[in-house]
Design an enzyme around this catalytic site. Structure first.
Site, PDB file in Angstrom:
ATOM      1  CE  LYS A  35      -4.059  -1.780   2.477  1.00  0.00           C
ATOM      2  NZ  LYS A  35      -5.057  -1.378   1.447  1.00  0.00           N
ATOM      3  CD  GLU A  53      14.488  10.370   1.257  1.00  0.00           C
ATOM      4  OE1 GLU A  53      13.654  11.146   0.768  1.00  0.00           O
ATOM      5  OE2 GLU A  53      15.589  10.126   0.736  1.00  0.00           O
ATOM      6  CG  HIS A 135       3.753   6.341  17.334  1.00  0.00           C
ATOM      7  ND1 HIS A 135       4.236   5.877  18.526  1.00  0.00           N
ATOM      8  CD2 HIS A 135       4.824   6.835  16.671  1.00  0.00           C
ATOM      9  CE1 HIS A 135       5.555   6.089  18.587  1.00  0.00           C
ATOM     10  NE2 HIS A 135       5.924   6.677  17.478  1.00  0.00           N
ATOM     11  CD  GLU A 154       4.272   0.980  17.364  1.00  0.00           C
ATOM     12  OE1 GLU A 154       3.833   1.138  18.505  1.00  0.00           O
ATOM     13  OE2 GLU A 154       5.481   0.750  17.126  1.00  0.00           O
TER      14      GLU A 154
END
Ligand code: GTP
Ligand code: MG
Length: 218
Positions: A35, A53, A135, A154
């Site tokens: 994705k 990046e 997060h 996560e």
């Protein structure tokens, strides 16, 4: 030694004995990486700017799962780990600019099959030590031969400057937890402030240059 601790000591072995358990997290990471790669490449084509990046990922080691499950007081079984630990699968997305962090998070979480369970914005509200990152805890479907499993991952999103700081801070101090000497802690938080300042200057340049580039069209 209490019975509970003894039980937990077998948890890493239990995880190793069920290869299907960690395999699910590996698959979830692969789905998420795909994705993110699609977003990166397509956004680059559409906007002439790649918002990612680099990306790294890891599945938590059985020993580390055991340690954390024990610290959290979880029952020593796989269902309790799946329910109680959010970071068995971890993906870290490093972006050039702060605005990219938020665009990538937004593009990812608005996908129909990505369920956002939790969002912690340590950029808007940095941790006391200076740590900054966005997060996300997401849940995504993994399609198996006979069923669909919804697996938690996560996702940590941060800029290159935030990653530079967090990587070095981890090497220097993360192991001390709250016992970092006060003068070091102050220096560390100041250094994080410098990184944030650099991020905002680079963001400013990025926005100033983006206008003319966008106007060029295709
Ligand atoms: P953990 O028990 O450490 O997973 O913390 P948590 O469940 O409260 O979640 P949180 O979102 O605060 O942190 C999750 C992860 O972010 C950590 O496992 C680290 O990878 C990273 N992280 C959080 N705080 C820091 C920090 O102060 N320094 C560095 N280098 N990384 C951090
Ligand atoms: Mg963690």
């Amino acid at each position: 030694m209490s019975g509970e601790v003894l039980e937990h000591e077998g948890l890493a072995d239990l995880v190793r004995q069920r290869p299907g358990f960690l395999m699910l997290y590996k698959f979830a990471i692969e789905e998420l990486m795909t994705k993110l790669r699609i977003l990166s490449e397509e956004f680059d084509l559409a906007h002439r700017h790649d918002p990612i990046e680099h990306i790294t990922s890891r599945v938590k080691r059985p020993e580390a799962i055991e340690v954390k499950a024990r610290r959290r007081g979880l029952a020593p079984d796989l269902a309790a780990i799946a329910e109680g630990l959010d970071d068995v699968a971890g993906v870290r997305v490093v972006c050039p600019f702060v605005s990219d962090v938020y665009s990538v998070a937004e593009m990812l979480t608005r996908q129909d099959d990505v369920e956002l369970l939790r969002r912690k914005d340590y950029i808007a509200t940095p941790k006391d030590n200076g740590y900054r990152s966005l997060h996300l805890i997401v849940r995504i479907p993994v399609f198996l031969s006979d069923r669909v499993e919804r697996v938690k991952v996560e996702v940590q999103l941060r800029t290159i400057a935030m990653d530079f700081w967090a990587t070095l801070e981890h090497k220097l101090f993360y192991k001390y937890e709250s016992q970092v000497p006060t003068d070091f802690a102050t220096e560390l938080a100041n250094a994080a402030g410098l990184a944030a300042h650099l991020d905002s200057r680079m963001e400013d340049l990025h926005q100033r240059l983006r206008g003319p580039v966008d106007e060029l069209g295709d």
